[in-house]
Every structure is written in C-alpha cells, then in structure tokens.
Design a protein around this motif. Structure first.
Motif, short mmCIF file in Angstrom:
data_model
loop_
_atom_site.label_atom_id
_atom_site.label_comp_id
_atom_site.label_asym_id
_atom_site.label_seq_id
_atom_site.Cartn_x
_atom_site.Cartn_y
_atom_site.Cartn_z
N ASN A 63 41.75 32.29 42.23
CA ASN A 63 41.63 30.85 42.05
C ASN A 63 40.76 30.30 43.17
O ASN A 63 41.10 30.42 44.35
N SER A 71 37.30 34.18 45.82
CA SER A 71 36.56 33.86 44.59
C SER A 71 35.07 34.08 44.77
O SER A 71 34.39 34.60 43.87
N TRP A 101 38.95 29.45 38.06
CA TRP A 101 39.35 30.85 38.02
C TRP A 101 38.13 31.73 37.74
O TRP A 101 37.31 31.42 36.87
#
Length: 310
Positions: A63, A71, A101
């Motif tokens: 996330n 990420s 996401w």
C-alpha cells in the motif's frame, strides 16, 4: 544471518477485497489457497497463491499510503523484471497498480532458500552461477533510466552528524568509530572504483536466492544498478562470513574477484557497510527490529572483512 522475516507482512486475506478481485481478474482464476512466504524483510504481501485452475503464482503487494518506499521498490522491480529475460530470474506475469495498491505477479519458482549457515555445496553452486549470470548481464540489458544509483555510502554522514549514531556505532564496532574519517574517505572513491557495465542485483543475500536441483535463481530486483562485475560477489561473500566462511579465501579464488585491485574491493566493502550502519545507528524504536538486526549483522560482517584486509 538473522532468520526472521520482516514483521510487517500481511496475508492475502488482509488485502482489500476489491484489490484481491482485480488481481484474480488479471490471473483469470480465483485464489484457492495462499501461503505467506518466509525470507525477506519488505512490508506488505509476499504470498504463493494456488489458483482454482491449479496454477501457482507468487504475488508481492504493498500500500503506497502505508509503505511508500516499499511501493516504490515494487514499481521499480516490475519495470526492471519486464526487461530481464534470463534463466536465473523470475518472469513477470502481470502487474496491478491503482495508485494506492501496487502488486507484481511473478511465475512460481519451485525451490527453496539456501540453508543458513551456508552449506559448502550450496554456496559453491551460487558462486558458480554468479559467473554465468554476470556474463549474461554484461552489458546491462536494462535501460539505465529505470534504475537508481547504488545504495552505498554513509560513513561521511555519520562522521559529520556525530552524536547518538556515532555512540551506537562505537558500541557495535569500536574500530569503525575510530576510523570514521578513513572509511568516509574510502567510500568517496566508489564512483570510480565501482564503475562498469554489468547489471548488479544490489541486494544479493541468501534471502534473495532460491535453489532447486537444476538451477540457482536470483529474485527481488528493485535495487538493481549498473557497475563493476565484482560488486555483487563481494556483497554475497561478506554476508557468508556470518556462516563462519572466510570471505577473503573465497575472493582470492573466485574468477570475479581474484584479479580485482585490492582498493576496488576495499571501496565496495566500505561503501556497503557505510550504507547499512548509517541506517541502523540512526533509526528510531518504530523501525522493524528484524530488519535492523539483519542490516546490522550484514554491515558488521563487511566491516570485519575490511578490517582484516587493512
């Protein structure tokens, strides 16, 4: 080598249902079973998924609001892996990114992490495979624009910052604390000493290696960079000392290190340990302690080898 996985992993069931459904849509089948995988320290999902049609895939997800650095690593790894086409690296099957996401979907590698402490036969296999892999990755097959600079260096920042981090360093390794300026000077030579045209993994430790009866695989490529052919081998050998292996003896025999100038290996060890120990001496109590312990052990291993060499 610390054995624990990072403490901030999540399970497949913890993904938002909408995100899971989109990943299943990309896969063309629902997930029947999910097993979180050991090894590694990144936050988020790292699961082997068994699909209702019998296929199995490996999925990594994070996330970007809760773990922006992870990420970013996933996005870079997806971009790098799209351009990698070797028998030593996993194949990217697909990717998902909704702005929050990010998930990479990779082929399953049927294998296991190497035993720790190292078994001599497994370490020999990996070191032999590095010769072939280095040849395949020279010149680098990856567009430089996709990569960032190597994660190296940190002694100068420690020397100039002083205070608590240097006190912590002295408790870890009095020798490094007494030689801070020398180490800082040594790491400044990294751009010249480590220059080259070979794609480096940049994080070549046992938890990023998998073995089966036929092949050695190197996984997790977000920290790839382009440099001298010996750099990944030096990184791996320094970590092998945590298994009681003499890295100097192996370096003097290995084709990728035996003819390299002494100063080039010294610079790599200094820059590598400086990066790791600057972080571990500066983090707060909120940091993942498993990750801190791992980075500390690896940083000190490089310092010990460098001290013995000098």
């Amino acid at each position: 080598m610390p054995q624990e996985t990072g403490r901030r992993r999540i399970t497949w069931g913890a993904l938002p249902r909408g995100v899971a459904a989109c990943i299943e849509q990309l896969l063309g089948a629902e997930v029947a079973e999910a097993a979180s995988q050991p090894g590694g320290f990144s936050e988020g999902l790292a699961s082997l998924l068994t699909l209702t049609d019998g296929r199995r895939v490996f999925v990594k997800a994070a996330n970007s609001e809760h773990a922006p650095a992870v990420s970013d690593f996933h996005r870079r790894e997806i971009a790098v892996t799209r351009q990698l086409a070797t028998t030593w690296t996993p194949r990217l099957l697909d990717a998902y990114d909704d702005g929050i996401w990010i998930a990479g979907i990779y082929e399953e590698i049927r294998g296991k992490l190497p035993a720790q402490p190292w078994r001599a036969d497994e370490l020999d296999r990996v070191l032999a495979a590095l010769i072939e892999l280095t040849d395949a990755l020279t010149p680098s097959p990856i567009d430089r624009a996709l990569l960032r600079g190597p994660r190296l260096g940190g002694w100068r920042a420690l020397a100039e910052g002083g205070g608590v981090p240097v006190d912590r360093l002295r408790r870890m390794t009095p020798w490094a604390a007494d030689h801070l300026d020398d180490l800082a000077d040594l790491e400044t030579w990294a751009p010249q000493a480590l220059a080259g045209e070979t794609l480096q993994h940049g994080d070549l430790y046992p938890f990023n290696i998998m073995l089966n009866n036929e092949r050695v695989f190197v996984v997790d490529w977000p920290h790839a960079w382009i440099g001298a052919p010996h750099c990944d081998t030096v990184t791996l050998l320094s970590s092998a000392s945590l298994s009681g292996v003499d890295p100097q003896e192996l370096a003097e025999r290995h084709p990728l290190t035996r003819a390299v100038d002494k100063e080039q290996i010294d610079v790599m060890l200094a820059a590598h340990s400086g990066f790791l120990l600057r972080i571990t001496t500066s983090v707060g109590p909120e940091a993942d302690q498993n990750l801190v312990e791992m980075m500390t052990a690896l940083g000190l291993a490089s310092v010990r080898w460098l001290r013995n060499r000098t």
